[in-house]
Structure formats: structure tokens, C-alpha cells
Design an enzyme around this catalytic site. Structure first.
Site, PDB file in Angstrom:
ATOM      1  N   GLU A 286       0.838  -1.195   0.000  1.00  0.00           N
ATOM      2  CA  GLU A 286       0.000   0.000   0.000  1.00  0.00           C
ATOM      3  C   GLU A 286       0.874   1.246   0.000  1.00  0.00           C
ATOM      4  OE1 GLU A 286      -4.008  -1.451   2.450  1.00  0.00           O
ATOM      5  OE2 GLU A 286      -2.581  -0.076   3.398  1.00  0.00           O
ATOM      6  N   CYS A 287       0.618   2.145  -0.915  1.00  0.00           N
ATOM      7  CA  CYS A 287       1.206   3.486  -0.936  1.00  0.00           C
ATOM      8  C   CYS A 287       2.730   3.428  -0.874  1.00  0.00           C
ATOM      9  CB  CYS A 287       0.609   4.330   0.184  1.00  0.00           C
ATOM     10  SG  CYS A 287       0.783   6.109  -0.085  1.00  0.00           S
ATOM     11  N   ALA A 288       3.334   3.611   0.289  1.00  0.00           N
ATOM     12  CA  ALA A 288       4.789   3.547   0.389  1.00  0.00           C
ATOM     13  C   ALA A 288       5.315   2.210  -0.102  1.00  0.00           C
ATOM     14  CB  ALA A 288       5.235   3.786   1.826  1.00  0.00           C
TER      15      ALA A 288
ATOM     16  N   SER B  96      -0.901  -0.902  -4.591  1.00  0.00           N
ATOM     17  CA  SER B  96      -1.869   0.168  -4.823  1.00  0.00           C
ATOM     18  C   SER B  96      -1.599   1.328  -3.889  1.00  0.00           C
ATOM     19  CB  SER B  96      -3.281  -0.389  -4.576  1.00  0.00           C
ATOM     20  OG  SER B  96      -4.236   0.625  -4.427  1.00  0.00           O
TER      21      SER B  96
END
Length: 482
Positions: A350-352, A442
Site C-alpha cells: 500500500e502506498c509507500a 496500490s
């Protein structure tokens, strides 16, 4: 556990910047230092404040987000987190009545306070007012009769005379003043573009900051009155959330919708942590464990290999852009991650984590699992999202609907893969993220308590893998080269 009258308070404010985190964290630390077992909670999706709450109390900071998890899960999640506590303190988000944009009170502090039947203490920035504070508090106290505004803490008070004027004004309001904190001597809580700097990045200084907050709160607040208020609450007609029960319920769903964990021992799921990856919800590890996994943390800044026997990988959010040179310098671990992904083992990011799996971040080589390059931008992407899984993948079956949130200042080129992870349906239609082999990556942060099948599917995929010692082309998923 059901019908439990856990002593509790919600710490709210008229707006952001009034000092909720200062007061809430200070109260948590002060009560914990007084010998109480304090359960810390945070309204909304924020990961950073709960880190300070955990430091103040010695218990995991837990989020209560009605948008991500549904209003029906707020009381159960609260009771789960507050089990065995003498006192639960809930820090609000934004202004008391501010929630998800365009959705009324959904995900607001007021909604959570009503669901929890908890008294609200309003933290007011009094720095530029005197008698007007009473009018402001009157408005907040009368806006929604279902919200019990039970007290006020005056923050950023300028002097003894200023405090006297404020208390005189509040005398006729019917809302007691439970504390007054001076404008001087603010504790050191440095910020960056997404809020406070996480505890993991400044632990020694954070310990000092929390101690300063506790001292300020002890000096300026009526702790006895606040504790008495917290104890004057009704029972909650709810049953505590139970990760094992959630997993059992999901496993009973027909196999076409979500797979149960295969019987191949307990697979090891490695979870990224350390200063670069601080964003995670405590319930995720609990669900993975309940689903049959052994959850082992590791630090991509320092560990040169994944934990021995890793069969699945979870890489959450954080600030990898701050640590891009150090993450890049740890080439052995980048290679190990790429090899695990190339083997087909389930990897969710996720993200990072998405940025870490990319080819590069601000020109620094990353793991090369995804055919994309990431960079910091000036634009903040922020908001709640609704999305649907577009195809079966390591985390979800096609058609699985989730609610999540985005919170970042980075961009990817290209922005989504040929096999995107999610189809975003709200607030605007788009595709987002990457699915490749066993990889699901994502920008979307999702709270798995709302969809425990995500944990079940991830563990099932890991259980189907043999003992981890993958080999092969580490860059296969990136289309060649890192």
C-alpha cells in the site's frame, strides 16, 4: 464481551489545529503515569497520531473510522481495543462535526461519540478570544442534542488574566471548564507534509515530547473531574470484535468467493516496519494471525534478508521518500523482495509499499518488481475512495468492494499497470494500482476489519507456497531490469 461500560471520553475540537493531539496524548500519558491502564483510539484513518498514543500508553493505538469500517463496527472495534482497560480516550478528527465530504456526519467525531455513547470534551483554541469562547461552545453544545458536550479544555491561553476572562465567560454556558493550557512551553512535535513526524523516526525525542505533554496536562487540567466524567457512561450494547470469529465467518463462505487457508502448517508472513514503513492498523496483524499465519516484522532499512521461511509479504505505508537513499542502498533486501515476488508468492503493498516495489523513487533504484518509476510532487492527493477488485488476485477475488483512503504527495509513471488492482468508483471513476503474478500493489489504504477475506486470501496463498527459497529472474515482473 458485551454490554460493557468502559470508562471513556472523546477529545474533540471546533477545527483542526486547536490542539486535540496535544491534549489527547497528554491526557493518555498523564493517566497512564498515574497507574491506569489506558486504551488509546483515534477517529479517522490517520496512522501517525496512534503512534504517539501507543508511546503514551504502552498499548496499540487503534483507529475508529466509520467510512472505512462501517458505523456498525465502531463499538465492536472499540471494545476489542479497550479490553482490560481502566479508561479509553478517543482523539477526534478535524472539527467535531466534520466527516467524509458530502456524506453528512459519516466518519465524523460526533458520529463516533454518539455510537460510543461517550461524553465529549472540546479543546478550544482560545488564543484570540475571550467572551466569544462561550458563544462558540454554546453553538457546539446545542448543534446536535445527541452529542453530549460535557466539558471544555481551553488551549493556548495567554496569561492568568486571559484565563480569568475565559472562565468568567464560560460560567454561564452550562459547560464546565476542565482545564486551561498556556500558550507558552509547547511540546516539541515536529511536522512534515502529512502531519506529525512518526514516532519511529524520532523515538528518543518523541518520548521527551510525550513526557512534556503529560506534565502540561497534569498542571493545567482537572484529571479527577475528567476521570469522573469518563466513568459516568452507560453500557455499550455491543460485542467486542474478535479476529478469530471474523476469520471463521469468512472461511464459511463458499470457496468461489474466498479461499480458506490451506493445511500446510502456519505460513510466515513478513510485514515491513521500521522508520520507513510505519503505517499499519493493529487489526491487520491480528487477522493474519487468526487466519493461520505467523506474522514476523522486518526493517527494510537495516535487514538485508527477509525473515527465514517467508512465504508472503505485506508492505504498508510510510515515508519511503525520506529514506529513499537508505532503502536503495540495501541492495540485498531489494533483491530478496524481487525474488520473492518473481516466485509468485503473495505480496501486497500500500502506498509507500507501492513505491518500494517500483523501479525507482526520485531516481534511486528500488525493488524493480513493478514497471513504474515514482517521484515526489507538490500535489497532495487526499481523500476517501470506493473501489472494486477488477480481477482475482493475491488479496481479493474479482468483484470485492472496499472503501479506502489515499494520502500522498507522490506520482507514478505509468500510473497504473496493464492489470490494475482496483477500479475506483467514487469520487470519480478510474483504475489504480498493479496486479502482476502474486503481487497486489496500490495507493489505496484499506482497513481489513471491514473485509477480513483479504487476510484469509493472503494467508491461503502463502500456505499454498512451498518453503521460501525462490530463485529465478528477479526482474521478471518489471519487464526486465531494475
Amino acid at each position: 464481551m458485551s454490554g460493557t461500560a468502559v470508562p471513556r471520553l472523546v477529545i474533540a475540537a471546533p477545527s483542526s489545529g486547536a490542539g486535540k493531539t496535544t491534549v489527547a496524548t497528554g491526557l493518555m500519558a498523564a493517566f497512564a503515569e498515574a497507574g491506569l491502564t489506558v486504551s488509546p483510539h483515534k477517529v479517522g484513518p490517520d496512522y501517525i497520531d496512534p503512534g504517539y498514543h501507543a508511546l503514551a500508553t504502552g498499548r496499540p493505538g487503534r483507529n475508529l473510522d466509520a467510512y472505512l469500517c462501517g458505523p456498525e463496527r465502531i463499538a465492536p472495534l472499540f471494545l476489542h481495543g479497550a479490553a482490560g482497560a481502566d479508561l479509553a480516550l478517543v482523539e477526534g478528527v478535524m472539527g467535531l462535526f466534520d466527516g467524509a465530504s458530502g456524506m453528512g456526519e459519516l466518519s465524523s467525531t460526533a458520529q463516533v461519540a454518539k455510537v460510543l455513547r461517550a461524553p465529549v470534551v472540546l479543546v478550544v483554541d482560545a488564543s484570540s478570544q475571550s467572551r466569544s469562547v462561550a458563544a462558540l461552545v454554546h453553538g457546539f453544545a446545542s448543534w446536535d442534542p445527541e452529542v453530549r458536550l460535557a466539558g471544555v479544555i481551553l488551549n493556548k491561553v495567554g496569561s492568568d488574566r486571559h484565563e480569568e476572562l475565559l472562565r468568567d465567560a464560560m460560567g454561564s454556558s452550562g459547560v464546565p471548564v476542565l482545564g486551561a493550557l498556556r500558550r507558552t512551553g509547547q511540546a516539541r512535535t515536529p511536522s512534515r507534509h502529512l502531519g506529525l513526524v512518526p514516532v519511529a523516526e524520532r523515538r528518543a525525542e518523541a518520548v521527551e515530547s510525550v513526557a512534556e505533554l503529560a506534565a502540561r496536562v497534569r498542571e493545567g487540567c482537572d484529571l479527577a473531574a475528567l476521570l469522573a466524567l469518563a466513568r459516568n457512561v452507560p453500557e455499550l450494547p455491543a460485542t467486542a470484535w474478535d479476529p478469530a470469529a471474523e476469520i471463521r465467518a469468512v472461511a464459511a463462505v463458499p470457496a468461489g468467493r474466498s479461499a480458506g487457508a490451506a493445511s500446510a502448517g502456519r505460513p510466515l508472513i513478513a510485514v515491513a516496519g521500521g522508520a520507513a514503513f510505519t503505517f499499519s492498523y493493529a487489526e491487520h496483524a491480528e487477522l493474519l494471525t487468526a487466519a493461520g499465519a505467523d506474522v514476523v516484522p522486518f526493517d527494510p532499512l537495516h535487514d538485508e534478508q527477509l525473515p527465514p521461511g517467508t512465504r508472503g509479504l505485506v508492505i504498508g505505508g510510510g515515508f519511503p521518500e525520506v529514506y529513499a537513499p537508505d532503502l536503495s542502498a540495501n541492495a540485498p533486501l531489494r533483491t530478496a523482495v524481487a525474488e520473492l515476488a518473481a516466485s509468485g508468492a503473495p505480496v501486497t503493498a500500500e502506498c509507500a509499499g507501492l513505491l518500494y516495489l517500483a523501479r525507482s523513487l526520485d531516481g534511486k533504484p528500488m525493488c524493480g518488481v513493478l514497471p513504474a518509476d515514482a517521484r515526489m510532487t507538490e500535489r497532495l492527493t487526499l481523500g476517501y475512495r470506493e473501489a472494486v477488485a477488477l480481477q482475482d488476485n493475491a488479496l481479493a477475488v474479482a468483484g470485492t468492494r472496499v472503501r479506502g483512503h489515499e494520502f500522498h504527495r507522490t506520482a507514478l509513471e505509468p500510473g497504473a499497470g496493464p492489470s490494475p488492482a482496483w477500479g475506483v468508483t467514487h469520487p470519480a471513476r478510474a483504475v489504480e494500482g498493479y496486479v502482476a503474478g502474486g503481487v497486489h500493489a496500490s495507493y489505496l489504504h484499506v482497513h481489513w476489519a471491514a473485509e477480513p477475506s483479504l487476510a484469509v486470501r493472503l494467508v491461503a496463498g502463502a500456505a499454498r507456497r512451498g518453503p521460501a527459497a525462490p530463485s529465478g529472474d528477479a526482474a521478471a515482473l518489471a519487464g526486465g531490469g531494475r
